[in-house]
Structure formats: C-alpha cells, structure tokens
Design a protein around this motif. Structure first.
Motif, short mmCIF file in Angstrom:
data_model
loop_
_atom_site.label_atom_id
_atom_site.label_comp_id
_atom_site.label_asym_id
_atom_site.label_seq_id
_atom_site.Cartn_x
_atom_site.Cartn_y
_atom_site.Cartn_z
N GLY A 134 5.99 1.83 1.76
CA GLY A 134 5.03 2.78 1.19
C GLY A 134 4.92 4.07 1.97
O GLY A 134 4.63 5.13 1.41
N VAL A 148 0.27 2.18 -1.36
CA VAL A 148 0.27 2.59 0.05
C VAL A 148 0.72 4.04 0.17
O VAL A 148 0.12 4.84 0.90
CB VAL A 148 1.18 1.67 0.89
N ALA A 196 3.92 -1.86 3.79
CA ALA A 196 3.38 -0.65 4.41
C ALA A 196 4.49 0.31 4.83
O ALA A 196 4.38 1.53 4.64
CB ALA A 196 2.52 -1.03 5.61
#
Length: 293
Positions: free
Chosen positions: A17, A248, A14
């Motif tokens: 991303g 993401v 995450a």
C-alpha cells in the motif's frame, strides 16, 4: 490462523500500500520511466541475492519461459512504466484504486482467451467496477490520460495472470522473480531512453530512500513474504485481505500529501472495492463447496 502469519500478512499489505505514495516521493527527483527502470534493476539484484541465498539461483526451464516473459514484460515492465507515468498526473490513493482493477480485466480476458463463461456475479462485479472507474475519472483530480495509463497498467497485469493460469511452470514462482525483474529492466531501458532522453534520477536522500524501499522491500521482500504467508492463511482471507492495499495507499496519500477525500473518491472507491470483493469471495466459496462435496 497463526497470529504470526496474520501479522506478517498485515505488514505485506502495508508495504504494498505504501508503494504508490513512495513512488510519488521518488518522482520529485526523477523522471518516471528512468525511475521505473532503476527500481526494476535494483529489484532484480535484490531478488537474485534472496533467491540465491534461500534455494540457489537457476536458469529457468523451457516450461517456465511463458511465465517469465508474461510477468517480466507485462506485470512488471509495462505495469511499472504506465503506473509511474500515471503517478505524475493522478494522486497516489486514487491511482492505486484504479490500478487494482486487474480482476475486472480478467473477466473478459478469461472469457475470450481461456473459454470461461462469466456468471451473473462476475458480470455484476464488472458493472460495479466500471461504474467506479467512471466516477473516479474526474478530469480535475484524475485527468483522462492518467486514468487511461492506470487502466492500461491493470490490463497488462491481468494478461500476466491469465498466462499464469494457463501455464504449468516447472519451478516455484518465487524462484523466477530475479529473471522476471531483470527482463522488466531490459524492457524499461529502451522505453526510458526513448521517452526521456534527457531524464534520469537525481541522487538525493529522498530518491535513494524511495528506490531502496521499492527495490528491496516494496518488490522482492514483500513478494517473497506474500508468497510464503499465503500458504499459512485460508485463501479467502488472503484474497480479501489484499483489498486493503488501495485503502492503505489512500490513507498514506491523505495523511502525507493532503489528497482530498471527495464524495466522488469515496463513491468510486467503494464501487471498485465492492466489485473486487465479489470477485475475491465467489471463487473461494465455490472451492469450499467442491471440497465438502
């Protein structure tokens, strides 16, 4: 697979991303090359504190110098410069998909520099990836100059990986991060001064928050966490899991900046991710068979 390691790995994906969308936020109040320089310099300081606290900061040995120069100058310095410039032209989601074509470059680089012969599956992956790049090279959503910058960024990243494969560093790779980020900052400083003599970073809440996220979490902390969690998860899980980074990035760009999800973006992204999946799965499957035999 430990649940804690999976959660940590998901957070790492995450954070990586979110990097491209956060860069675009920071570039509202900064010019790209200077923003890349300050990001690298902040990351150098953060990694020096982190490495010094965990295991002590040491001068790299001679055996570590090729890795320091390859990662510092190519994977961080050149990649940062080209990526930040490209993000002034290309939306973050599409940009991340194009920048993550590194594994495609590794096929010809490994063939010419390391003497590896690509098999049918790797050639298929390259073909799918090239088709995806052509589809994503939409002159409206992704000008050719932006696409070229992103492909150049992924190429320099691939060069660094090839050097890593051919080298035998004496120190753990994570302990070399402060020197690599510092070298990247040294590379980026003259680039920023030459390309953007009147540029810089205007200190606003937005630019400071973006630099703090990228210079601390998006580089040092996430890289350290990725290195540690990869040892707790099967290699195949880690390789395939990192394909979530462009997804993401695309999701954040769509939700936060209204990036259009066009049929070309879906088709091109699907082709590139399929190619990367083939390249991620095949070596690990071969390694499993080798261990069993």
């Amino acid at each position: 697979m430990p649940r804690a390691a999976l959660i940590q790995f998901a957070l790492v994906v995450a954070i990586f991303g979110a990097a491209a969308p956060v860069i675009q936020v920071g570039l509202v109040d900064a010019t790209p090359a200077w923003f890349a320089f300050w990001r690298a310099l902040l990351a150098a300081g953060a990694t020096a504190l982190l490495v010094g606290w965990r295991e002590g900061l040491r001068v790299p040995a001679r055996a570590d110098l090729p890795v320091v120069f390859a990662v510092g100058a190519c994977q961080i310095g050149a990649f940062f410069a080209l990526l930040h410039l490209a993000l002034t032209l290309v939306p973050a989601g599409r940009a991340t998909l194009l920048a993550y074509t590194t594994q495609l470059w590794l096929v010809p680089i490994s063939a010419f520099a390391l003497g590896e012969r690509p098999g049918p599956r790797r050639l298929l992956a390259v073909g799918l990836g090239l088709a995806g790049i052509v589809v994503l090279a939409d002159p409206v959503a992704a000008p050719l100059a932006g696409v070229a910058l992103l492909l150049g960024a992924s190429f320099f990243w691939a060069v660094a990986i090839a050097v890593l494969r051919a080298s035998r560093p004496a120190a753990p790779l994570v302990s070399l991060l402060p020197w690599q980020f510092a070298l990247a900052a040294l590379v980026l400083l003259p680039v920023a001064a030459a390309l953007e003599p009147a540029g810089g970073v205007r200190l606003t809440a937005q630019s400071v928050a973006a630099l703090a996220f990228l210079g601390v979490f998006g580089g040092p902390v996430a890289t350290w966490a990725a290195s540690s969690v990869s040892r707790s998860l099967p290699a195949l899980v880690a390789s395939v899991g990192f394909l979530g980074v462009p997804l993401v990035s695309l999701a954040i760009s769509v939700a936060a900046f209204g990036e259009a999800v066009t049929p070309a973006l879906v088709a091109g992204g699907g082709l590139i991710l399929s190619a990367l999946l083939i390249l991620a799965v095949r070596p690990q499957a071969r390694a499993v068979r080798t261990r069993r035999s």
